[in-house]
Design an enzyme around this catalytic site. Structure first.
Site, short mmCIF file in Angstrom:
data_model
loop_
_atom_site.label_atom_id
_atom_site.label_comp_id
_atom_site.label_asym_id
_atom_site.label_seq_id
_atom_site.Cartn_x
_atom_site.Cartn_y
_atom_site.Cartn_z
N SER A 11 0.84 -1.20 0.00
CA SER A 11 0.00 0.00 0.00
C SER A 11 0.88 1.25 0.00
CB SER A 11 -0.96 -0.08 1.18
OG SER A 11 -2.10 0.69 0.91
N LYS B 99 4.13 2.01 -2.50
CA LYS B 99 4.47 3.20 -3.29
C LYS B 99 5.93 3.58 -2.98
CE LYS B 99 -0.15 5.08 -2.05
NZ LYS B 99 -1.18 4.55 -2.86
N TRP C 214 -10.15 0.06 -5.10
CA TRP C 214 -9.63 1.41 -4.82
C TRP C 214 -8.22 1.57 -5.40
CZ3 TRP C 214 -11.52 5.90 -3.90
CH2 TRP C 214 -10.86 6.88 -3.15
N HIS D 8 -7.61 -5.85 0.13
CA HIS D 8 -6.39 -5.05 0.31
C HIS D 8 -5.61 -5.53 1.54
CE1 HIS D 8 -4.12 -1.33 -0.28
NE2 HIS D 8 -4.22 -1.09 1.02
C1 GTR Z 1 -5.48 4.31 1.51
C2 GTR Z 1 -4.95 5.14 0.41
C3 GTR Z 1 -4.18 4.27 -0.49
C4 GTR Z 1 -3.20 3.38 0.25
C5 GTR Z 1 -3.71 2.93 1.60
C6 GTR Z 1 -2.70 2.39 2.62
O1 GTR Z 1 -6.39 4.93 2.29
O2 GTR Z 1 -6.03 5.74 -0.23
O3 GTR Z 1 -3.55 5.03 -1.48
O4 GTR Z 1 -1.97 3.95 0.35
O5 GTR Z 1 -4.37 3.91 2.25
O6 GTR Z 1 -1.54 2.72 2.64
O7 GTR Z 1 -3.12 1.61 3.45
#
Ligand code: GTR
Length: 369
Positions: free
Chosen positions: A207, A211, A298, A349
């Site tokens: 996540s 990045k 998402w 996720h």
């Molecule tokens: C979310 C965000 C994502 C991702 C995520 C995370 O809310 O929108 O881009 O980075 O968090 O890191 O858990």
């Protein structure tokens, strides 16, 4: 789905076409990196710090019932005036029964510190150290907050130590670039540790950590393998695809992850001078692995896959065929390519044991172990 008008990684800013790996390395790679640093993540104000010390605070060669050696290392980084410092804790395990040095993983931990418990009282699939040891890999981790706490505040972390606690300019680095820089400092340490094969260190993140892992791999060519898990918007997924999270969402919720110039691209993705496949292309010809989850809309899982597809011409320039297919695979089917790998996990996720098992399968295949 509308055809995307993506920037061409092989077209130089003056319009000339890049036709060789040498030209990519000498002329084009730095153009793209500069665009990402100017418009998206910001520019690090410090490289490898002059004042940096490594202190092994714990070493236990009988960890995991004798199967592994644990180390806890403190990386202390001071600013040039020695008035302020950062302290980054690294937890690492290496397998006792494998010939040294071993290839290794470094996780950028954006969840709680409990996920990388050195005592192993708490074991987590977010960082399955026992599984890595069983397969002959070393595994290490650091926590993002030691480098830059994950909040919209430039008065702490690396910004306090090196930037005077403010956004100095519109391209001042945000937290993603800072965490990537932290990953490079962990690599600085691992290169001094003879148990780790410094030529085979993978950087892994989930996540927001995914990045940052991509940014680390793009900036620091010493990482041999870059693994992005469910990294989504401003990670592996293409910004120009109008699916899932958009730039306007992410900069509203997490402005501190980016430089201020990025804010101008809300609802103007087509004007961004880069797209995310070019971040993956910066990793070429080193190994890159992208993992998605089927219910993670998402993050636009198909957009994450397409980034690999569109980075492939840069791999081809380096004699690597990339992925064997440009068709998005069914869930739970792994694609092992040449320098690239991908899987779409069935589910939501998360970073799971299934994901790590596939990372290790890919790494083993690439290392021909
Ligand atoms: C979310 C965000 C994502 C991702 C995520 C995370 O809310 O929108 O881009 O980075 O968090 O890191 O858990």
């Amino acid at each position: 789905m509308v055809e995307l008008d993506l920037p061409d990684p092989l077209r130089r800013l003056d319009g000339a076409r890049v036709t060789s790996a040498e030209e990519w390395q000498s002329a084009r790679r730095s153009e793209i990196l500069n665009l990402f640093q100017t418009h998206v993540y910001g520019r690090p104000t410090v490289g490898r710090p002059g004042e940096m010390t490594f202190n092994v605070v714990t070493r236990d060669s009988s960890a995991m019932g004798g199967l592994a050696t644990l180390q806890v290392i403190t990386i202390k980084i001071e600013n040039p005036q020695r008035t302020d410092s950062l302290s980054v804790e690294v937890v690492s395990f290496v397998p006792n029964r494998s010939p040294k040095p071993v290839p290794g993983f470094v996780l950028i931990n954006n969840r709680s510190r409990g996920h990388t418990d050195p005592t192993r009282t708490h074991q987590s699939d977010f960082w399955p150290a026992e599984a890595a040891i069983a397969r002959g890999f070393g595994i290490a981790a650091f926590h993002v907050s030691d480098v830059d706490p994950d909040k919209n505040d430039f008065t702490d972390g690396v910004h306090k130590v090196f930037d005077g606690g403010i956004r100095v300019a519109r391209d001042t680095w945000g937290a993603l670039a800072a965490w990537a820089w932290g990953a490079s400092r962990v690599l600085d340490y691992l290169l001094t540790d003879s148990d780790f094969d410094g030529g085979n260190i993978a950087i892994v993140g989930h996540s927001r950590g995914g990045k940052a892992a991509l940014v680390a791999g793009a900036c620091d060519e010493r990482f041999a393998l870059v693994i992005s898990n469910n990294s989504g918007e401003s990670g592996a997924s293409l910004a120009r695809r109008p699916v899932g999270e958009r730039i306007s969402d992410i900069v509203a919720n997490f402005p501190h992850w980016f430089c201020e110039n990025y804010f101008a691209y809300c609802d103007r993705e087509n004007e961004l001078p880069v797209d995310q496949h070019e971040l993956l292309a910066l990793i070429a010809p080193r190994m890159v692995y992208v993992a998605s989850a089927s219910e993670d809309e998402w993050a636009d899982p198909e957009g994450e896959f397409l980034s690999l597809v569109h980075a492939a011409p840069v791999y081809a320039l380096h004699g690597k065929t990339g992925l064997p297919t440009s068709t998005w695979p069914a869930p739970n089917t792994q694609i092992l390519g040449d320098g690239m790998g991908y899987h779409l996990r069935q589910g939501s996720h998360a970073l799971t044991r299934y994901d790590w098992d596939r990372f290790m399968d890919f790494y083993d295949a690439m290392l021909k172990r």
